[in-house]
Design a protein around this motif. Structure first.
Motif, mmCIF file in Angstrom:
data_model
loop_
_atom_site.group_PDB
_atom_site.id
_atom_site.type_symbol
_atom_site.label_atom_id
_atom_site.label_comp_id
_atom_site.label_asym_id
_atom_site.label_seq_id
_atom_site.Cartn_x
_atom_site.Cartn_y
_atom_site.Cartn_z
ATOM 1 N N LEU A 18 0.838 -1.205 0.000
ATOM 2 C CA LEU A 18 0.000 0.000 0.000
ATOM 3 C C LEU A 18 0.870 1.251 0.000
ATOM 4 N N VAL A 19 1.920 1.245 0.811
ATOM 5 C CA VAL A 19 2.823 2.398 0.862
ATOM 6 C C VAL A 19 3.464 2.636 -0.509
ATOM 7 N N LYS A 20 3.908 1.570 -1.146
ATOM 8 C CA LYS A 20 4.554 1.672 -2.457
ATOM 9 C C LYS A 20 3.597 2.252 -3.503
ATOM 10 N N LEU A 21 2.342 1.808 -3.468
ATOM 11 C CA LEU A 21 1.354 2.291 -4.434
ATOM 12 C C LEU A 21 0.861 3.703 -4.106
ATOM 13 N N GLY A 22 0.830 4.035 -2.830
ATOM 14 C CA GLY A 22 0.370 5.355 -2.414
ATOM 15 C C GLY A 22 -1.134 5.473 -2.262
ATOM 16 N N LYS A 23 -1.859 4.723 -3.053
ATOM 17 C CA LYS A 23 -3.328 4.678 -2.999
ATOM 18 C C LYS A 23 -3.753 3.414 -3.715
ATOM 19 N N ASP A 24 -4.736 2.721 -3.134
ATOM 20 C CA ASP A 24 -5.223 1.494 -3.765
ATOM 21 C C ASP A 24 -6.622 1.189 -3.260
ATOM 22 N N HIS A 25 -7.337 0.386 -4.040
ATOM 23 C CA HIS A 25 -8.664 -0.039 -3.602
ATOM 24 C C HIS A 25 -8.535 -1.346 -2.809
ATOM 25 N N TRP A 26 -9.485 -1.542 -1.897
ATOM 26 C CA TRP A 26 -9.504 -2.748 -1.060
ATOM 27 C C TRP A 26 -10.476 -3.719 -1.709
ATOM 28 N N ASP A 27 -9.925 -4.689 -2.464
ATOM 29 C CA ASP A 27 -10.778 -5.562 -3.270
ATOM 30 C C ASP A 27 -10.766 -7.006 -2.778
ATOM 31 N N GLY A 28 -11.574 -7.804 -3.442
ATOM 32 C CA GLY A 28 -11.598 -9.240 -3.177
ATOM 33 C C GLY A 28 -12.452 -9.675 -2.001
ATOM 34 N N VAL A 29 -13.154 -8.758 -1.365
ATOM 35 C CA VAL A 29 -14.005 -9.120 -0.223
ATOM 36 C C VAL A 29 -15.217 -9.877 -0.742
ATOM 37 N N ARG A 30 -15.419 -11.097 -0.218
ATOM 38 C CA ARG A 30 -16.548 -11.918 -0.660
ATOM 39 C C ARG A 30 -17.341 -12.453 0.530
ATOM 40 N N ASN A 31 -17.425 -11.656 1.566
ATOM 41 C CA ASN A 31 -18.207 -11.964 2.749
ATOM 42 C C ASN A 31 -19.200 -10.816 2.922
ATOM 43 N N TYR A 32 -20.471 -11.144 3.112
ATOM 44 C CA TYR A 32 -21.495 -10.100 3.157
ATOM 45 C C TYR A 32 -21.316 -9.141 4.329
ATOM 46 N N GLN A 33 -20.935 -9.649 5.485
ATOM 47 C CA GLN A 33 -20.736 -8.767 6.637
ATOM 48 C C GLN A 33 -19.574 -7.807 6.381
ATOM 49 N N ALA A 34 -18.473 -8.327 5.844
ATOM 50 C CA ALA A 34 -17.327 -7.480 5.507
ATOM 51 C C ALA A 34 -17.715 -6.477 4.424
ATOM 52 N N ARG A 35 -18.485 -6.918 3.426
ATOM 53 C CA ARG A 35 -18.954 -6.028 2.361
ATOM 54 C C ARG A 35 -19.810 -4.894 2.931
ATOM 55 N N ASN A 36 -20.691 -5.234 3.863
ATOM 56 C CA ASN A 36 -21.531 -4.210 4.477
ATOM 57 C C ASN A 36 -20.691 -3.200 5.244
ATOM 58 N N ASN A 37 -19.602 -3.677 5.855
ATOM 59 C CA ASN A 37 -18.695 -2.760 6.545
ATOM 60 C C ASN A 37 -18.026 -1.818 5.543
ATOM 61 N N ILE A 38 -17.626 -2.338 4.387
ATOM 62 C CA ILE A 38 -17.047 -1.481 3.347
ATOM 63 C C ILE A 38 -18.069 -0.433 2.898
ATOM 64 N N LYS A 39 -19.318 -0.852 2.741
ATOM 65 C CA LYS A 39 -20.361 0.092 2.319
ATOM 66 C C LYS A 39 -20.593 1.200 3.346
ATOM 67 N N ALA A 40 -20.268 0.922 4.601
ATOM 68 C CA ALA A 40 -20.451 1.915 5.663
ATOM 69 C C ALA A 40 -19.277 2.886 5.768
ATOM 70 N N MET A 41 -18.178 2.604 5.089
ATOM 71 C CA MET A 41 -16.994 3.464 5.169
ATOM 72 C C MET A 41 -17.222 4.769 4.411
ATOM 73 N N LYS A 42 -16.608 5.816 4.954
ATOM 74 C CA LYS A 42 -16.686 7.147 4.352
ATOM 75 C C LYS A 42 -15.279 7.738 4.262
ATOM 76 N N PRO A 43 -15.061 8.641 3.310
ATOM 77 C CA PRO A 43 -13.766 9.313 3.253
ATOM 78 C C PRO A 43 -13.424 9.958 4.604
ATOM 79 N N GLY A 44 -12.185 9.773 5.029
ATOM 80 C CA GLY A 44 -11.734 10.286 6.322
ATOM 81 C C GLY A 44 -11.719 9.234 7.416
ATOM 82 N N ASP A 45 -12.459 8.136 7.220
ATOM 83 C CA ASP A 45 -12.414 7.048 8.195
ATOM 84 C C ASP A 45 -11.009 6.459 8.228
ATOM 85 N N LEU A 46 -10.605 5.976 9.399
ATOM 86 C CA LEU A 46 -9.288 5.372 9.562
ATOM 87 C C LEU A 46 -9.410 3.874 9.791
#
Length: 135
Positions: A18-46
């Motif tokens: 991630l550091v080398k790329l500087g910015k990247d998407h978080w892909d490959g999630v195939r669990n509904y609970q984890a997916r719902n957590n991604i959907k709840a994320m907003k810019p600025g979240d840590l």
């Protein structure tokens, strides 16, 4: 602002990647609970960046910089991603053993559902992790 923990096998995708790329998407999630957590994320979240499998330690903090969008690794519209940038590496990695041995973190999702790849973290838990890293 919300707080999260994102898990990755370091031999597949590490904090250094991630550091080398500087910015990247978080892909490959195939669990509904984890997916719902991604959907709840907003810019600025840590997010605590956790190396799973052999290392089992929190190694850095990433910042969400996008709303969720279609996962580009699949045409299945059920799966989404967000973009992250590296914020900072922890002074010292915080191991799963350290997390489990700290009574203040006994309710943390990492302790109770360690297989979930994207999970919420309470502000107090986030702060405790940072303090442990500094010691």
């Amino acid at each position: 602002m919300n707080y999260w923990l994102i898990k990755s096998e370091p031999n597949t995708y590490s904090w250094d990647d991630l550091v080398k790329l500087g910015k990247d998407h978080w892909d490959g999630v195939r669990n509904y609970q984890a997916r719902n957590n991604i959907k709840a994320m907003k810019p600025g979240d840590l997010a605590l960046f956790y190396h799973s499998v052999n290392e089992k330690s929190i190694v850095g903090i990433a910042e969400c910089v996008s709303d969720f969008y279609q996962d580009p690794t699949t045409e299945d519209d059920r799966w989404v991603v967000v973009d992250f940038v590296p914020k900072n590496k922890l002074k010292n990695p915080v191991t799963l053993e350290q997390v489990k041995s700290d009574a203040r973190l006994s309710d943390m999702v990492l302790v109770n559902n360690s297989r979930l790849s994207v999970q919420p973290v309470k502000k107090e838990e986030f702060d405790i992790i940072l303090a442990i890293s500094e010691s």
